[in-house]
Design an enzyme around this catalytic site. Structure first.
Site, PDB file in Angstrom:
ATOM      1  N   ASP A  88     -48.079 -44.389 -14.268  1.00  0.00           N
ATOM      2  CA  ASP A  88     -47.251 -45.358 -14.988  1.00  0.00           C
ATOM      3  C   ASP A  88     -47.871 -46.753 -14.935  1.00  0.00           C
ATOM      4  O   ASP A  88     -47.872 -47.479 -15.932  1.00  0.00           O
ATOM      5  CB  ASP A  88     -45.842 -45.421 -14.392  1.00  0.00           C
ATOM      6  CG  ASP A  88     -45.086 -44.109 -14.510  1.00  0.00           C
ATOM      7  OD1 ASP A  88     -45.369 -43.333 -15.432  1.00  0.00           O
ATOM      8  OD2 ASP A  88     -44.196 -43.870 -13.660  1.00  0.00           O
ATOM      9  N   ASP A 120     -42.430 -39.780  -8.871  1.00  0.00           N
ATOM     10  CA  ASP A 120     -42.453 -41.239  -8.759  1.00  0.00           C
ATOM     11  C   ASP A 120     -42.220 -41.598  -7.301  1.00  0.00           C
ATOM     12  O   ASP A 120     -41.514 -40.881  -6.592  1.00  0.00           O
ATOM     13  CB  ASP A 120     -41.355 -41.873  -9.627  1.00  0.00           C
ATOM     14  CG  ASP A 120     -41.613 -41.719 -11.119  1.00  0.00           C
ATOM     15  OD1 ASP A 120     -42.783 -41.765 -11.518  1.00  0.00           O
ATOM     16  OD2 ASP A 120     -40.637 -41.573 -11.864  1.00  0.00           O
TER      17      ASP A 120
END
Length: 175
Positions: A144, A126
């Site tokens: 995401d 991330d």
């Protein structure tokens, strides 16, 4: 069965192409973030947006991140089952349901993008960090964002689709 409710068949290829594009963009952006950013050191882009490299061994919002390792295989298994289900759904989906097909392709691409990380690295990379007034949204990535956008489009499609219309457009005339 009329022409509009015919399953996608080979016409599903552009939707799978979109899923592949999401995977490629996701993996490329994660590779860039991993090579250019120092772990957990924010790089401010805007006052509300940073690039911050994080490794998430859990699920959304780091759920079960500290579970000891079994979650890697658990979440990978779930992602495989979901990806197969989404692929079958996409192939069988009537051609006229383009908004739903778009949402499924985005979710599929995002699921496979994160699955790839989980299998290859043991965690999901991330790097996108959004915050306001000291409150931080959990870091996320392109996969995401694609999953979230796909889910929002699926929800929108459910509000736009009238019951019975996708199976028999002539029902509109009777109402």
């Amino acid at each position: 069965m009329n022409g509009d409710s015919t399953p996608n068949g080979l016409r599903v290829l552009p939707w799978f192409g979109l899923a592949i594009l999401v995977i490629v963009l996701d993996q490329y952006s994660k590779q860039l973030a991993s090579s250019l950013l120092d772990y957990a050191r924010p790089v401010e882009v805007f006052s509300w947006f940073d690039l911050t490299l994080q490794h998430n061994s859990g699920a959304a919002f780091s759920f079960l991140a500290q579970a000891g390792g079994w979650q890697r295989w658990f979440f990978s298994g779930i992602a495989v089952v979901i990806s197969v289900g989404l692929s079958v759904w996409l192939v069988r989906l009537p051609r006229e349901q383009r908004l739903l097909a778009l949402s499924l392709a985005l979710i599929l691409g995002g699921a496979i993008g994160n699955l790839w990380d989980r299998l290859a690295l043991g965690y999901v990379v991330d790097f996108i960090s959004v915050h306001y007034a000291g409150s931080y949204f959990p870091a996320f990535n392109i996969a995401d964002a694609a999953i979230t956008t796909g889910a929002a489009l699926m929800l929108l499609e459910s509000f736009l689709t009238r019951p019975g219309r996708e199976t028999d457009p002539s029902l509109e005339d009777d109402q």
